[in-house]
Design an enzyme around this catalytic site. Structure first.
Site, PDB file in Angstrom:
ATOM      1  N   ASP A 149      77.373  23.049  18.057  1.00  0.00           N
ATOM      2  CA  ASP A 149      78.416  23.242  19.065  1.00  0.00           C
ATOM      3  C   ASP A 149      77.764  23.543  20.419  1.00  0.00           C
ATOM      4  O   ASP A 149      76.759  24.255  20.502  1.00  0.00           O
ATOM      5  CB  ASP A 149      79.338  24.399  18.646  1.00  0.00           C
ATOM      6  N   ASN A 206      90.703  24.381  13.277  1.00  0.00           N
ATOM      7  CA  ASN A 206      91.810  24.791  14.135  1.00  0.00           C
ATOM      8  C   ASN A 206      92.781  23.620  14.260  1.00  0.00           C
ATOM      9  O   ASN A 206      92.356  22.475  14.452  1.00  0.00           O
ATOM     10  CB  ASN A 206      91.290  25.188  15.520  1.00  0.00           C
ATOM     11  N   GLY A 257      94.537  27.053  18.147  1.00  0.00           N
ATOM     12  CA  GLY A 257      93.411  27.117  19.080  1.00  0.00           C
ATOM     13  C   GLY A 257      92.616  25.832  19.174  1.00  0.00           C
ATOM     14  O   GLY A 257      91.465  25.844  19.619  1.00  0.00           O
ATOM     15  N   GLN A 258      93.221  24.697  18.775  1.00  0.00           N
ATOM     16  CA  GLN A 258      92.493  23.428  18.848  1.00  0.00           C
ATOM     17  C   GLN A 258      92.391  22.987  20.308  1.00  0.00           C
ATOM     18  O   GLN A 258      93.393  22.967  21.031  1.00  0.00           O
ATOM     19  CB  GLN A 258      93.220  22.357  18.012  1.00  0.00           C
ATOM     20  N   SER A 259      91.189  22.650  20.739  1.00  0.00           N
ATOM     21  CA  SER A 259      91.014  22.173  22.117  1.00  0.00           C
ATOM     22  C   SER A 259      90.565  20.722  22.173  1.00  0.00           C
ATOM     23  O   SER A 259      90.805  20.048  23.177  1.00  0.00           O
ATOM     24  CB  SER A 259      90.014  23.056  22.873  1.00  0.00           C
ATOM     25  N   HIS A 299      87.838  18.327  13.387  1.00  0.00           N
ATOM     26  CA  HIS A 299      86.469  18.828  13.224  1.00  0.00           C
ATOM     27  C   HIS A 299      86.484  20.126  12.445  1.00  0.00           C
ATOM     28  O   HIS A 299      87.400  20.932  12.566  1.00  0.00           O
ATOM     29  CB  HIS A 299      85.783  19.017  14.583  1.00  0.00           C
ATOM     30  N   LEU A 300      85.428  20.302  11.667  1.00  0.00           N
ATOM     31  CA  LEU A 300      85.225  21.517  10.880  1.00  0.00           C
ATOM     32  C   LEU A 300      84.147  22.343  11.569  1.00  0.00           C
ATOM     33  O   LEU A 300      83.040  21.847  11.801  1.00  0.00           O
ATOM     34  CB  LEU A 300      84.772  21.124   9.470  1.00  0.00           C
ATOM     35  N   HIS A 301      84.487  23.599  11.905  1.00  0.00           N
ATOM     36  CA  HIS A 301      83.479  24.514  12.440  1.00  0.00           C
ATOM     37  C   HIS A 301      82.746  25.178  11.275  1.00  0.00           C
ATOM     38  O   HIS A 301      83.377  25.622  10.301  1.00  0.00           O
ATOM     39  CB  HIS A 301      84.142  25.646  13.236  1.00  0.00           C
TER      40      HIS A 301
HETATM   41  P1  5GP Z   1      88.359  23.537  18.858  1.00  0.00           P
HETATM   42  O1  5GP Z   1      88.673  24.598  19.887  1.00  0.00           O
HETATM   43  O2  5GP Z   1      89.047  22.240  19.203  1.00  0.00           O
HETATM   44  O3  5GP Z   1      88.571  23.970  17.456  1.00  0.00           O
HETATM   45  O4  5GP Z   1      86.788  23.307  18.968  1.00  0.00           O
HETATM   46  C1  5GP Z   1      86.199  22.390  19.838  1.00  0.00           C
HETATM   47  C2  5GP Z   1      84.736  22.741  19.896  1.00  0.00           C
HETATM   48  O5  5GP Z   1      84.034  21.644  20.443  1.00  0.00           O
HETATM   49  C3  5GP Z   1      84.419  23.965  20.760  1.00  0.00           C
HETATM   50  O6  5GP Z   1      83.754  24.950  19.983  1.00  0.00           O
HETATM   51  C4  5GP Z   1      83.532  23.394  21.866  1.00  0.00           C
HETATM   52  O7  5GP Z   1      82.499  24.280  22.245  1.00  0.00           O
HETATM   53  C5  5GP Z   1      82.988  22.138  21.228  1.00  0.00           C
HETATM   54  N1  5GP Z   1      82.670  21.076  22.168  1.00  0.00           N
HETATM   55  C6  5GP Z   1      83.492  20.561  23.117  1.00  0.00           C
HETATM   56  N2  5GP Z   1      82.878  19.570  23.787  1.00  0.00           N
HETATM   57  C7  5GP Z   1      81.644  19.445  23.231  1.00  0.00           C
HETATM   58  C8  5GP Z   1      80.536  18.569  23.507  1.00  0.00           C
HETATM   59  O8  5GP Z   1      80.565  17.720  24.392  1.00  0.00           O
HETATM   60  N3  5GP Z   1      79.427  18.729  22.736  1.00  0.00           N
HETATM   61  C9  5GP Z   1      79.352  19.663  21.741  1.00  0.00           C
HETATM   62  N4  5GP Z   1      78.208  19.740  21.041  1.00  0.00           N
HETATM   63  N5  5GP Z   1      80.381  20.501  21.457  1.00  0.00           N
HETATM   64  C10 5GP Z   1      81.503  20.397  22.198  1.00  0.00           C
END
Ligand code: 5GP
Ligand code: ZN
Length: 114
Positions: free
Chosen positions: A30, A87, A93-95, A100-102
């Site tokens: 990440d 998320n 909290g999905q952005s 995707h799986l964290h």
């Molecule tokens: P979400 O908030 O959607 O569950 O998680 C999105 C994740 O993607 C965030 O933890 C953010 O730091 C990561 N992320 C967003 N853009 C990029 C990118 O361009 N490269 C990488 N490696 N991670 C990203």
């Protein structure tokens, strides 16, 4: 050309620190880690959210979880423990709207989440 950032990562258009890759999945670090270990596992195929997944996605969803466990082993946090998180939508909290799986580990994590 797509405006989905994770499709662009899967296509190799945006560089990432890759951890593992298969025909169907990609795992990478990440960009903004929230713990000493923070990886993302994505399907190469665009699925916007977990809510948008269908029974046709069952195989890739299973592969996603297994790849997450493998990523934790590769990062060295499988035995001490880690959190695997998907998320979903605004309250989740999905952005980034590409499933995707964290995999988050390397420190003790609190529960419940904020
Ligand atoms: P979400 O908030 O959607 O569950 O998680 C999105 C994740 O993607 C965030 O933890 C953010 O730091 C990561 N992320 C967003 N853009 C990029 C990118 O361009 N490269 C990488 N490696 N991670 C990203
Ligand atoms: Zn996408």
């Amino acid at each position: 050309m797509t405006d989905c950032i994770f499709c662009r990562i899967a296509a190799g258009e945006i560089p990432v620190k890759t951890i593992l890759e298969t025909d169907s999945l990609l795992a990478f670090h990440d960009l903004n880690p929230v713990a000493p270990h923070h990886a993302l596992v994505i399907p190469r195929r665009h699925i916007a959210t977990l809510d948008a997944a269908t029974p046709e996605d069952a195989d890739v969803l299973g592969e996603l979880l297994l790849a997450g466990a493998e990523v934790a082993r590769l990062l060295g946090c499988a035995e001490t423990g880690y959190r695997s998180v998907i998320n979903c939508n605004q309250d989740g909290g999905q952005s980034v709207y590409h499933l995707h799986l964290h995999i988050i580990g390397g420190r003790a994590l609190s529960w419940p989440p904020g």
